[in-house]
Design a protein around this motif. Structure first.
Motif, PDB file in Angstrom:
ATOM      1  N   LEU A   1     -24.816  -3.364 -26.341  1.00 52.36           N
ATOM      2  CA  LEU A   1     -25.373  -4.555 -25.715  1.00 52.36           C
ATOM      3  C   LEU A   1     -26.901  -4.503 -25.691  1.00 52.36           C
ATOM      4  CD1 LEU A   1     -22.838  -5.042 -22.788  1.00 52.36           C
ATOM      5  CD2 LEU A   1     -22.984  -6.344 -24.919  1.00 52.36           C
ATOM      6  N   LEU A   2     -27.462  -3.342 -25.370  1.00 57.48           N
ATOM      7  CA  LEU A   2     -28.918  -3.215 -25.334  1.00 57.48           C
ATOM      8  C   LEU A   2     -29.524  -3.371 -26.730  1.00 57.48           C
ATOM      9  CD1 LEU A   2     -29.268  -0.323 -22.755  1.00 57.48           C
ATOM     10  CD2 LEU A   2     -29.900  -2.721 -22.406  1.00 57.48           C
ATOM     11  N   SER A   3     -28.807  -2.919 -27.735  1.00 59.40           N
ATOM     12  CA  SER A   3     -29.300  -3.062 -29.109  1.00 59.40           C
ATOM     13  C   SER A   3     -29.466  -4.526 -29.498  1.00 59.40           C
ATOM     14  CB  SER A   3     -28.352  -2.372 -30.090  1.00 59.40           C
ATOM     15  OG  SER A   3     -28.340  -0.983 -29.861  1.00 59.40           O
ATOM     16  N   PHE A   4     -28.594  -5.368 -28.981  1.00 61.09           N
ATOM     17  CA  PHE A   4     -28.672  -6.793 -29.306  1.00 61.09           C
ATOM     18  C   PHE A   4     -29.869  -7.478 -28.656  1.00 61.09           C
ATOM     19  CE2 PHE A   4     -24.124  -6.422 -30.445  1.00 61.09           C
ATOM     20  CZ  PHE A   4     -24.180  -7.028 -31.687  1.00 61.09           C
ATOM     21  N   LEU A   5     -30.483  -6.867 -27.655  1.00 65.30           N
ATOM     22  CA  LEU A   5     -31.666  -7.477 -27.056  1.00 65.30           C
ATOM     23  C   LEU A   5     -32.844  -7.469 -28.023  1.00 65.30           C
ATOM     24  CD1 LEU A   5     -31.572  -6.191 -23.379  1.00 65.30           C
ATOM     25  CD2 LEU A   5     -30.992  -8.462 -24.249  1.00 65.30           C
ATOM     26  N   ARG A   6     -32.808  -6.576 -29.013  1.00 75.07           N
ATOM     27  CA  ARG A   6     -33.897  -6.484 -29.995  1.00 75.07           C
ATOM     28  C   ARG A   6     -33.580  -7.263 -31.266  1.00 75.07           C
ATOM     29  NH1 ARG A   6     -38.011  -4.113 -29.588  1.00 75.07           N
ATOM     30  NH2 ARG A   6     -38.238  -3.640 -31.776  1.00 75.07           N
ATOM     31  N   ALA A   7     -32.364  -7.750 -31.391  1.00 75.62           N
ATOM     32  CA  ALA A   7     -31.975  -8.458 -32.615  1.00 75.62           C
ATOM     33  C   ALA A   7     -31.114  -9.656 -32.239  1.00 75.62           C
ATOM     34  CB  ALA A   7     -31.178  -7.523 -33.525  1.00 75.62           C
ATOM     35  N   LYS A   8     -31.347 -10.762 -32.901  1.00 72.30           N
ATOM     36  CA  LYS A   8     -30.549 -11.966 -32.634  1.00 72.30           C
ATOM     37  C   LYS A   8     -29.085 -11.703 -32.966  1.00 72.30           C
ATOM     38  CE  LYS A   8     -29.925 -16.723 -34.007  1.00 72.30           C
ATOM     39  NZ  LYS A   8     -30.156 -17.696 -35.043  1.00 72.30           N
ATOM     40  N   ASP A   9     -28.873 -11.089 -34.104  1.00 67.59           N
ATOM     41  CA  ASP A   9     -27.531 -10.704 -34.507  1.00 67.59           C
ATOM     42  C   ASP A   9     -27.638  -9.475 -35.401  1.00 67.59           C
ATOM     43  OD1 ASP A   9     -28.386 -11.617 -36.986  1.00 67.59           O
ATOM     44  OD2 ASP A   9     -27.019 -13.309 -37.052  1.00 67.59           O
ATOM     45  N   MET A  10     -26.513  -8.821 -35.617  1.00 66.29           N
ATOM     46  CA  MET A  10     -26.467  -7.617 -36.451  1.00 66.29           C
ATOM     47  C   MET A  10     -25.164  -7.598 -37.216  1.00 66.29           C
ATOM     48  SD  MET A  10     -27.831  -4.423 -34.171  1.00 66.29           S
ATOM     49  CE  MET A  10     -27.352  -4.925 -32.532  1.00 66.29           C
ATOM     50  N   SER A  11     -25.205  -6.949 -38.358  1.00 68.47           N
ATOM     51  CA  SER A  11     -23.957  -6.668 -39.061  1.00 68.47           C
ATOM     52  C   SER A  11     -23.293  -5.491 -38.341  1.00 68.47           C
ATOM     53  CB  SER A  11     -24.227  -6.302 -40.517  1.00 68.47           C
ATOM     54  OG  SER A  11     -24.886  -5.037 -40.586  1.00 68.47           O
ATOM     55  N   VAL A  12     -22.034  -5.277 -38.618  1.00 64.49           N
ATOM     56  CA  VAL A  12     -21.337  -4.129 -38.036  1.00 64.49           C
ATOM     57  C   VAL A  12     -22.013  -2.839 -38.489  1.00 64.49           C
ATOM     58  CG1 VAL A  12     -19.141  -2.881 -37.946  1.00 64.49           C
ATOM     59  CG2 VAL A  12     -19.162  -5.368 -37.762  1.00 64.49           C
ATOM     60  N   SER A  13     -22.484  -2.793 -39.727  1.00 68.82           N
ATOM     61  CA  SER A  13     -23.180  -1.600 -40.232  1.00 68.82           C
ATOM     62  C   SER A  13     -24.483  -1.353 -39.486  1.00 68.82           C
ATOM     63  CB  SER A  13     -23.471  -1.733 -41.725  1.00 68.82           C
ATOM     64  OG  SER A  13     -22.271  -1.782 -42.453  1.00 68.82           O
ATOM     65  N   GLU A  14     -25.229  -2.400 -39.200  1.00 70.52           N
ATOM     66  CA  GLU A  14     -26.470  -2.247 -38.436  1.00 70.52           C
ATOM     67  C   GLU A  14     -26.176  -1.766 -37.017  1.00 70.52           C
ATOM     68  OE1 GLU A  14     -29.186  -5.672 -40.628  1.00 70.52           O
ATOM     69  OE2 GLU A  14     -27.784  -6.256 -39.034  1.00 70.52           O
ATOM     70  N   LEU A  15     -25.137  -2.324 -36.410  1.00 74.83           N
ATOM     71  CA  LEU A  15     -24.747  -1.886 -35.073  1.00 74.83           C
ATOM     72  C   LEU A  15     -24.293  -0.434 -35.098  1.00 74.83           C
ATOM     73  CD1 LEU A  15     -24.370  -2.568 -32.107  1.00 74.83           C
ATOM     74  CD2 LEU A  15     -22.081  -3.439 -32.685  1.00 74.83           C
TER      75      LEU A  15
END
Length: 150
Positions: free
Chosen positions: A34-48
């Motif tokens: 959840l915190l990772s998404f604060l820096r990115a609008k969206d992410m691929s599963v690989s990026e997550l």
């Protein structure tokens, strides 16, 4: 191992324990995602996967759980890549976790005098710059917080 390295490791563990306590005992993966998404609008599963440090299959299961809780949504596949983003409820939860995390860390720093906080900031900048110079991605170094010098 030097005494300074030992104390740095102990401090890192103590700060991590404070963050876990601030997250009301949640395991690392849900707050990390959840915190990772604060820096990115969206992410691929690989990026997550890279952001949370889980295997591909564990990351897919994590996204499944977060989606079932109404915290993230998957977008349609584009060239076999699924984008994942926070829902409004997920954003509120992520912001709550970020605030709790910062408050827990600020409580430790508050024990220092202003000049000591300035010195600590300078030392932390030096250490983080050294990590970046070694090839660590600053987006990953700051993945758990929306506040960073980036």
């Amino acid at each position: 191992m030097s005494a300074a390295a030992t104390r740095l490791g102990a401090l890192a563990l103590g700060l991590h324990d404070r963050q876990v306590a601030a997250f009301n005992g949640l395991d690392d993966s849900k707050p990390a995602a959840l915190l990772s998404f604060l820096r990115a609008k969206d992410m691929s599963v690989s990026e997550l996967e890279a952001a949370v440090g889980l295997s591909q299959s564990a990351t897919v299961r994590l996204v499944d759980r977060l989606e079932a809780e109404g915290l993230v949504r998957r977008a349609a596949k584009v060239k076999r890549v699924v984008r994942v983003s926070l829902t409004p409820a997920g954003r509120r939860e992520a912001e709550k976790l970020a605030s709790a995390r910062i408050a827990a860390l600020e409580a430790v720093i508050a024990r220092l005098e202003p000049v000591e906080r300035d010195a600590l900031g300078w030392l932390l900048d030096r250490l983080l710059n050294a990590l970046e110079a070694e090839g660590h991605d600053p987006r990953l170094l700051y993945r758990w917080g929306a506040i960073s010098p980036l």
